[in-house]
Design a protein around this motif. Structure first.
Motif, PDB file in Angstrom:
ATOM      1  N   VAL A  43      10.311 -31.400  -8.766  1.00 18.81           N
ATOM      2  CA  VAL A  43       9.502 -30.585  -7.873  1.00 18.81           C
ATOM      3  C   VAL A  43       8.394 -29.895  -8.674  1.00 18.81           C
ATOM      4  O   VAL A  43       8.610 -29.459  -9.812  1.00 18.81           O
ATOM      5  CB  VAL A  43      10.403 -29.550  -7.165  1.00 18.81           C
ATOM      6  N   HIS A  44       7.184 -29.825  -8.077  1.00 22.80           N
ATOM      7  CA  HIS A  44       6.007 -29.234  -8.719  1.00 22.80           C
ATOM      8  C   HIS A  44       5.662 -29.939 -10.035  1.00 22.80           C
ATOM      9  O   HIS A  44       5.149 -29.323 -10.973  1.00 22.80           O
ATOM     10  CB  HIS A  44       6.204 -27.736  -8.969  1.00 22.80           C
ATOM     11  N   SER A 103      13.735 -40.885  -4.731  1.00 24.26           N
ATOM     12  CA  SER A 103      12.443 -40.785  -5.407  1.00 24.26           C
ATOM     13  C   SER A 103      12.566 -41.145  -6.881  1.00 24.26           C
ATOM     14  O   SER A 103      11.661 -41.760  -7.458  1.00 24.26           O
ATOM     15  CB  SER A 103      11.879 -39.360  -5.277  1.00 24.26           C
ATOM     16  N   LYS A 156      13.930 -36.194   1.911  1.00 23.30           N
ATOM     17  CA  LYS A 156      13.206 -35.327   0.984  1.00 23.30           C
ATOM     18  C   LYS A 156      13.445 -33.848   1.252  1.00 23.30           C
ATOM     19  O   LYS A 156      13.116 -32.999   0.412  1.00 23.30           O
ATOM     20  CB  LYS A 156      11.710 -35.644   1.037  1.00 23.30           C
ATOM     21  N   ASP A 201      10.814 -28.211  -1.981  1.00 22.75           N
ATOM     22  CA  ASP A 201       9.535 -28.253  -1.266  1.00 22.75           C
ATOM     23  C   ASP A 201       9.385 -29.477  -0.371  1.00 22.75           C
ATOM     24  O   ASP A 201       8.279 -29.808   0.050  1.00 22.75           O
ATOM     25  CB  ASP A 201       8.371 -28.182  -2.261  1.00 22.75           C
ATOM     26  N   ASN A 202      10.506 -30.153  -0.107  1.00 24.08           N
ATOM     27  CA  ASN A 202      10.517 -31.296   0.814  1.00 24.08           C
ATOM     28  C   ASN A 202       9.658 -32.470   0.343  1.00 24.08           C
ATOM     29  O   ASN A 202       9.124 -33.223   1.152  1.00 24.08           O
ATOM     30  CB  ASN A 202      10.061 -30.876   2.222  1.00 24.08           C
ATOM     31  N   THR A 203       9.557 -32.628  -0.994  1.00 23.34           N
ATOM     32  CA  THR A 203       8.724 -33.723  -1.515  1.00 23.34           C
ATOM     33  C   THR A 203       9.534 -34.811  -2.218  1.00 23.34           C
ATOM     34  O   THR A 203       9.013 -35.905  -2.449  1.00 23.34           O
ATOM     35  CB  THR A 203       7.686 -33.194  -2.518  1.00 23.34           C
ATOM     36  N   SER A 223      15.151 -31.426  -1.272  1.00 20.88           N
ATOM     37  CA  SER A 223      14.457 -30.759  -2.380  1.00 20.88           C
ATOM     38  C   SER A 223      13.838 -29.462  -1.884  1.00 20.88           C
ATOM     39  O   SER A 223      13.643 -29.256  -0.683  1.00 20.88           O
ATOM     40  CB  SER A 223      13.379 -31.669  -2.967  1.00 20.88           C
TER      41      SER A 223
END
Length: 354
Positions: free
Chosen positions: A101-102, A83, A71, A76-78, A74
């Motif tokens: 992201v977001h 995914s 992750k 923001d590491n999400t 990405s």
């Protein structure tokens, strides 16, 4: 005689070069990898093309697999590649548009990932000319993983393991975007799917692999349904771009890549392998079920859509399938599911969350 001597010398040089390449990999400790394919693939279809600049190795594949599920690629590491490309959905997801992201919403349906080695161009609009281009675009796409190469490479470089892993595979601890794309490509090339009941019946001659209803559906698929004109050969896609008459005013599709008026409305033909797992359907995910898809082909085709495909036009106003025929065809499409593919531990996250 002299000509034969020159040819012999050239042949020896090429042979020596090949051996030198193999010796180099052997000396570096890398283990060459050959993708296991059933015999019928070679019997009925072309061999998977080989990228001489990025030979498959067990170490390169393992590195690519680790990156695929990391992750930190990405912003923001999400989010990781995995995914939106989930193994249980044949490396697609179950959304019309994936979340980036977001929680930014994508603008086109996520395509599944398998049998990519035979691909000619990638994405619905063909904007990536090679798999190496396709694998890394989502990393910097602002609607998806929203990163920058500078940030991605910095995070990988600061990791305690990655520099040594990249050095092992590519000969340098200084990680660059080419190394990342090559490693991801190696892993994604191993995502092959040919273990269905349809394969056992159609290619291996196992007569009891399908039920009578599924056989009737197969007859429609290869018969008056004309499905195999586009969803053809072993891959169940011809890898071309076609307008299937989905809309009178279609989205641009391939036109966005080529700028040619004749390409407006043409989208990449998806493989029907694992189709029961990859809902929702079409490039915009408008159909939730296979039954809805068949209703469209039965009576919803827009014949006057610009550049409508030549294989759609002969259908007239549609197939006008009876309820029984729809049920038979859906039953057949369900035989294209490869359960071993979605359960293969070699494709799963090597470091799943605890």
């Amino acid at each position: 005689m002299k000509r034969l001597t020159v040819i012999a010398i050239i042949a020896l040089l090429f042979s020596a070069a090949g051996l030198a390449g193999k010796d180099k990999r052997k000396r570096s400790g890398l283990t060459p990898y050959k993708i296991p394919l059933p015999e019928f693939v070679g019997d009925y279809f072309d061999k998977m093309p080989v990228d001489e600049e990025n030979p498959l190795t067990e170490e390169g594949i393992a590195l690519g697999r680790r990156l695929f599920y990391d992750k930190r690629l990405s912003a923001d590491n999400t989010l990781s590649c995995g995914s939106c490309h989930q193994q249980r959905f044949a490396f697609a997801d179950n959304r019309a548009f994936s979340l980036g992201v977001h929680d930014s919403l994508g603008i086109i349906n996520t395509m599944p990932l398998f049998n990519l080695g035979w691909g000619r161009a990638f994405f619905w609009d063909g904007r990536a000319a090679s798999l190496r281009e396709q694998v890394t675009e989502p990393l910097i796409n602002q609607r998806e993983m929203a990163g920058t190469w500078a940030d991605v490479l910095d995070k990988l470089q600061q990791d305690k393991d990655y520099p040594l892993l990249f050095k092992k595979v590519f000969g340098s601890e200084k990680i660059n975007s080419t190394m990342v794309s090559k490693a991801l490509t190696q892993f994604e090339l191993t995502l092959v799917s040919f273990g269905t009941r349809f394969d056992r019946y159609y290619f291996d001659g196992q007569a009891d692999a399908l039920t009578k209803q599924e056989e009737r559906g197969l007859d429609i698929f290869f018969g008056f349904g004309n499905c195999n004109h586009c969803h053809s050969d072993v891959l169940l896609t011809d890898n071309y771009f076609r307008n299937n008459g989905l809309d009178l005013d279609p989205q641009p599709g391939l036109y966005n890549t080529t700028g040619k008026a004749a390409d407006r409305g043409r989208m990449k033909v998806p493989s029907l392998r694992n189709i029961a797992l990859t809902a929702p359907y079409m490039h915009d995910g408008r159909f939730s079920t296979l039954e809805e898809v068949l209703t469209f082909y039965s009576s919803g085709i827009h014949q006057k859509s610009p550049n409508v495909d030549e294989h759609i036009v002969p259908l007239g106003k549609g197939l006008f399938l009876t309820p029984e025929q729809k049920a038979d065809l859906v039953a057949f499409l369900n035989t294209l599911t490869d359960s071993s593919f979605i359960r293969n531990p070699a494709f799963s996250d090597p470091n799943p969350p605890r």
